[in-house]
Design a protein around this motif. Structure first.
Motif, mmCIF file in Angstrom:
data_model
loop_
_atom_site.group_PDB
_atom_site.id
_atom_site.type_symbol
_atom_site.label_atom_id
_atom_site.label_comp_id
_atom_site.label_asym_id
_atom_site.label_seq_id
_atom_site.Cartn_x
_atom_site.Cartn_y
_atom_site.Cartn_z
ATOM 1 N N UNK A 1 0.816 -1.222 0.000
ATOM 2 C CA UNK A 1 0.000 0.000 0.000
ATOM 3 C C UNK A 1 0.845 1.266 0.000
ATOM 4 N N UNK A 2 2.016 1.208 0.640
ATOM 5 C CA UNK A 2 2.867 2.401 0.717
ATOM 6 C C UNK A 2 4.285 2.065 0.264
ATOM 7 N N UNK A 3 4.429 1.660 -0.995
ATOM 8 C CA UNK A 3 5.738 1.172 -1.457
ATOM 9 C C UNK A 3 6.867 2.180 -1.323
ATOM 10 N N UNK A 4 6.585 3.444 -1.598
ATOM 11 C CA UNK A 4 7.665 4.437 -1.547
ATOM 12 C C UNK A 4 8.146 4.666 -0.121
ATOM 13 N N UNK A 5 7.212 4.736 0.818
ATOM 14 C CA UNK A 5 7.590 4.905 2.227
ATOM 15 C C UNK A 5 8.404 3.706 2.708
ATOM 16 N N UNK A 6 7.937 2.516 2.322
ATOM 17 C CA UNK A 6 8.641 1.301 2.747
ATOM 18 C C UNK A 6 10.059 1.274 2.162
ATOM 19 N N UNK A 7 10.177 1.594 0.859
ATOM 20 C CA UNK A 7 11.492 1.507 0.196
ATOM 21 C C UNK A 7 12.520 2.488 0.762
ATOM 22 N N UNK A 8 12.033 3.631 1.252
ATOM 23 C CA UNK A 8 12.949 4.606 1.861
ATOM 24 C C UNK A 8 13.670 4.043 3.073
ATOM 25 N N UNK A 9 13.042 3.057 3.708
ATOM 26 C CA UNK A 9 13.566 2.558 4.980
ATOM 27 C C UNK A 9 14.353 1.260 4.862
ATOM 28 N N UNK A 10 14.505 0.771 3.629
ATOM 29 C CA UNK A 10 15.176 -0.524 3.500
ATOM 30 C C UNK A 10 16.229 -0.507 2.394
ATOM 31 N N UNK A 11 17.336 -1.168 2.659
ATOM 32 C CA UNK A 11 18.372 -1.376 1.636
ATOM 33 C C UNK A 11 18.447 -2.875 1.378
ATOM 34 N N UNK A 12 18.693 -3.226 0.124
ATOM 35 C CA UNK A 12 18.709 -4.640 -0.266
ATOM 36 C C UNK A 12 20.021 -4.965 -0.955
ATOM 37 N N UNK B 1 32.787 -11.460 -4.756
ATOM 38 C CA UNK B 1 32.930 -10.994 -3.371
ATOM 39 C C UNK B 1 33.096 -9.482 -3.293
ATOM 40 N N UNK B 2 33.858 -8.913 -4.229
ATOM 41 C CA UNK B 2 34.061 -7.454 -4.239
ATOM 42 C C UNK B 2 32.759 -6.730 -4.563
ATOM 43 N N UNK B 3 31.989 -7.321 -5.498
ATOM 44 C CA UNK B 3 30.706 -6.693 -5.845
ATOM 45 C C UNK B 3 29.764 -6.706 -4.650
ATOM 46 N N UNK B 4 29.804 -7.812 -3.903
ATOM 47 C CA UNK B 4 28.955 -7.881 -2.719
ATOM 48 C C UNK B 4 29.349 -6.819 -1.694
ATOM 49 N N UNK B 5 30.646 -6.641 -1.519
ATOM 50 C CA UNK B 5 31.106 -5.622 -0.559
ATOM 51 C C UNK B 5 30.654 -4.234 -0.990
ATOM 52 N N UNK B 6 30.704 -4.002 -2.305
ATOM 53 C CA UNK B 6 30.272 -2.699 -2.809
ATOM 54 C C UNK B 6 28.763 -2.521 -2.574
ATOM 55 N N UNK B 7 28.018 -3.604 -2.767
ATOM 56 C CA UNK B 7 26.577 -3.569 -2.490
ATOM 57 C C UNK B 7 26.313 -3.207 -1.037
ATOM 58 N N UNK B 8 27.120 -3.767 -0.137
ATOM 59 C CA UNK B 8 26.947 -3.474 1.285
ATOM 60 C C UNK B 8 27.353 -2.031 1.586
ATOM 61 N N UNK B 9 28.386 -1.546 0.891
ATOM 62 C CA UNK B 9 28.785 -0.141 1.057
ATOM 63 C C UNK B 9 27.632 0.790 0.671
ATOM 64 N N UNK B 10 26.937 0.454 -0.415
ATOM 65 C CA UNK B 10 25.784 1.259 -0.855
ATOM 66 C C UNK B 10 24.695 1.223 0.217
ATOM 67 N N UNK B 11 24.445 0.025 0.755
ATOM 68 C CA UNK B 11 23.431 -0.111 1.806
ATOM 69 C C UNK B 11 23.793 0.746 3.025
ATOM 70 N N UNK C 1 16.552 -0.645 8.018
ATOM 71 C CA UNK C 1 16.428 -2.079 7.738
ATOM 72 C C UNK C 1 17.318 -2.453 6.558
ATOM 73 N N UNK C 2 17.983 -3.599 6.684
ATOM 74 C CA UNK C 2 18.837 -4.101 5.597
ATOM 75 C C UNK C 2 18.468 -5.559 5.333
ATOM 76 N N UNK C 3 18.184 -5.864 4.058
ATOM 77 C CA UNK C 3 17.876 -7.236 3.654
ATOM 78 C C UNK C 3 19.018 -7.761 2.795
ATOM 79 N N UNK C 4 19.513 -8.938 3.133
ATOM 80 C CA UNK C 4 20.666 -9.509 2.438
ATOM 81 C C UNK C 4 20.326 -10.910 1.947
#
Length: 250
Positions: free
Chosen positions: A81-92, A149-159, A166-169
């Protein structure tokens, strides 16, 4: 082990699955009636074989897949129902992190942080690159030259830079060597101390047991058990896991 959180009851719920169910055409049930919450400052690990429903659950929590019934909430916001609000609070951070191969690490960091409305200087970007254990020379290198592995670390840096509560991995340790795995766990521990709510899927029982406050075992779409850090220490997790999977196959 880590000290138990006496104040757990006071923590705010950040990630919430409320009777989530996903049925695909043909009556295939990917996730069956899943109810679970993850609070700030908590690491939850969902264990399960391929096809157990772990990724489908993440997709529902992220709003990429709509549940057949039930609700997914991030920081109290219903993701449908509130996708934009939810997405602001989570990194994937997915197992195969979606990055721009032709851009450098720095350009990727800049691009993704701008999407969330931030403009950060090189100092801050570089500090985060160091924090996730990427070599400094990688900062200006094209991402297509990076290992998984390096790409994953960069993904975590972005998160981390997006600074969401909230962070989903998804399978975060799958591309890491043993040293990288240990570094990754200490990074997760730091993020937990900062109060992040972290939900990870994995089939790496040993690392889950080391880092998670709670572990849930997913078998054929059902969450068959959840255990605390203390309970896990007493259990032979591998044996338990095999027992559940064998029982489900009968």
């Amino acid at each position: 082990g880590k000290p138990a959180r006496a104040d757990a009851a006071l923590q705010v719920t950040m990630i919430e699955a409320d009777h989530l169910r996903k049925e695909y055409p043909g009556g295939v049930i990917a996730v069956e009636d899943l109810t679970l919450t993850v609070k700030e400052g908590e690491v939850f690990a969902m264990l399960g074989a391929n096809g157990a429903g772990k990724t489908t659950t993440l997709m529902m929590l992220l709003g990429f897949t709509e549940p057949t019934s039930g609700q997914a909430r991030i920081a109290g916001h219903d993701v449908v129902k509130k996708p934009l609000d939810a997405k602001k609070h989570v990194a994937y951070v997915s197992e195969n992190v979606q990055l721009y191969g032709n851009l450098s690490a720095r350009q990727n960091l800049e691009f993704f942080t701008r999407l969330s409305g931030q403009r950060l200087g090189d100092d801050e970007l570089l500090a985060t690159v160091r924090r996730v254990g990427l070599p400094e020379e990688a900062f200006r290198r094209r991402v297509k030259t990076f290992s998984k592995g390096m790409r994953q670390r960069l993904g975590i840096a972005i998160a981390i830079l997006r600074d969401t509560p909230a962070i989903l991995l998804d399978e975060p340790t799958s591309g890491l060597d043993p040293k990288g795995g240990v570094e990754f766990l200490s990074l997760l521990d730091e993020l937990r101390r900062e109060g992040k709510a972290i939900w990870m899927t994995t089939h790496d029982i040993f690392r889950a047991k080391e880092i998670a406050d709670r572990v849930g075992l997913m078998v054929q779409g059902n969450l068959v058990t959840t255990m605390t850090h203390e309970q896990m220490a007493k259990e032979d997790m591998e044996k338990l896991y095999i027992e559940y999977v064998e029982r489900a196959d009968k």
